[in-house]
Enzyme design. Structure first.
Site, mmCIF file in Angstrom:
data_model
loop_
_atom_site.group_PDB
_atom_site.id
_atom_site.type_symbol
_atom_site.label_atom_id
_atom_site.label_comp_id
_atom_site.label_asym_id
_atom_site.label_seq_id
_atom_site.Cartn_x
_atom_site.Cartn_y
_atom_site.Cartn_z
ATOM 1 N N LYS A 29 -10.840 67.435 78.679
ATOM 2 C CA LYS A 29 -9.658 67.174 79.501
ATOM 3 C C LYS A 29 -8.955 68.475 79.883
ATOM 4 O O LYS A 29 -8.552 68.675 81.036
ATOM 5 C CB LYS A 29 -8.692 66.259 78.748
ATOM 6 C CG LYS A 29 -9.226 64.857 78.524
ATOM 7 C CD LYS A 29 -8.377 64.079 77.528
ATOM 8 C CE LYS A 29 -8.967 62.711 77.248
ATOM 9 N NZ LYS A 29 -8.238 61.957 76.205
ATOM 10 N N GLN A 69 -3.562 62.328 71.728
ATOM 11 C CA GLN A 69 -4.948 61.921 71.516
ATOM 12 C C GLN A 69 -5.060 60.996 70.309
ATOM 13 O O GLN A 69 -4.591 61.301 69.221
ATOM 14 C CB GLN A 69 -5.830 63.159 71.309
ATOM 15 C CG GLN A 69 -7.305 62.851 71.125
ATOM 16 C CD GLN A 69 -7.939 62.234 72.358
ATOM 17 O OE1 GLN A 69 -7.631 62.610 73.494
ATOM 18 N NE2 GLN A 69 -8.831 61.287 72.151
ATOM 19 N N ASP A 86 -1.441 58.501 80.060
ATOM 20 C CA ASP A 86 -2.415 57.543 79.539
ATOM 21 C C ASP A 86 -2.033 56.107 79.873
ATOM 22 O O ASP A 86 -2.837 55.197 79.689
ATOM 23 C CB ASP A 86 -2.536 57.686 78.014
ATOM 24 C CG ASP A 86 -3.835 58.349 77.599
ATOM 25 O OD1 ASP A 86 -4.744 58.457 78.437
ATOM 26 O OD2 ASP A 86 -3.950 58.759 76.429
#
Length: 280
Positions: free
Chosen positions: A50, A94, A117
């Site tokens: 990412k 994460q 997200d």
């Protein structure tokens, strides 16, 4: 007739090119803060990918690698600081986290305008109510692939296998928003094959290797395989691709299907968050 392959790599490349142009048009580049807690190898690989793609497109990499023994209160403070930092336009925590940490209250600290997200309760609420917001990356990527492939969603019979907050539930909501008739299946569903066999569009996101075989596919159906499993024989998805490829009309491969789109849509969300912060 062999199913047409829905090329996620090509679609992701197109999205990245669009994002790069969008980043170049901003006065200040987006700043993505990725938070990696501990040293989980898989999470480290995901975050590294990412970050790499983020910087390639001209975004600022504001990564923080935090110790595995960080406390709940300390991590909350880190997120709160990022939430109020104007140079940070996107925040990504994460998952999974070490067992002593509770992810739900931590995710809730992320402002919906920085929730790249699309996982906060506010983001989920906006999706359910059909209001503008940042959508979860994998389901958004699936929708992009379906649109790019010219799949007609209105009136289609769509079945989603899986009900996770990350994929299954938002996927059903996004399909419903496009006027598909949606059935959500899960581990307690009876006669699963009978349900999937009527689907014009089947999204497999159950997390079980090759659980979908030829008896579960309607001839000509669009099959989207969200699964990713590393077996001794190599990578595979939730669909037994070799067994269904002569039945389905279109199918996403594993790898090279939905996977590349997840990061591409994260980049798109990061750009959109920066545009929102800039008032555009």
């Amino acid at each position: 007739m062999t199913a047409d392959i829905i090329d996620g790599k090509a679609a992701a490349a197109e999205v990245r090119a669009e994002v790069e142009r969008g980043v170049a048009a901003l006065d200040t580049p987006p700043g993505l803060a990725t938070l990696l807690v501990g040293d989980d190898p898989a999470s480290a690989i995901y975050v590294a990918s990412k970050r790499k793609q983020c910087t390639r497109l001209g975004m600022r990499d504001l990564h923080q690698h935090l110790p595995a023994d960080i406390g709940q209160d300390e991590l909350t403070t880190v997120i709160d600081d990022l939430a109020t930092d104007p140079t940070v336009t996107g925040i990504l925590l994460q998952l999974p986290l070490p067992r002593h940490l509770d992810p739900a209250p931590l995710i809730a600290r992320i402002p919906p305008t920085k929730d790249v997200d699309g996982l906060t309760e506010l983001s989920a609420g906006r999706l359910t109510l059909g209001r503008p917001g940042l959508r979860p990356c994998t389901p958004a990527g699936v929708m992009h692939l379906l649109a790019r492939a010219g799949v007609k969603l209105e009136g289609a019979d769509a079945v989603v296998i899986g009900r996770s907050a990350l994929v299954g539930k938002p996927q059903a909501q996004l399909l419903l928003a496009e006027n598909a008739t949606v059935t959500t299946c899960h581990s307690r569903t009876r006669d699963l094959t009978e349900i999937t066999r009527r689907a014009d569009i089947l999204v497999a996101a159950a997390g079980i290797p090759r659980m979908i075989g030829p008896d579960a596919i309607k001839p000509g159906a669009i099959v989207i395989d969200v699964g990713m499993h590393r077996l001794e024989t190599g990578l595979c998805g939730d669909v037994d691709t070799d067994a269904v490829i002569d039945i389905a009309g279109m199918i996403t491969p594993v790898p090279g299907g939905v996977g590349p789109m997840t990061i591409a849509m994260l980049l798109q969300n990061t750009l959109r968050a920066a545009e929102l912060a800039a008032g555009s």
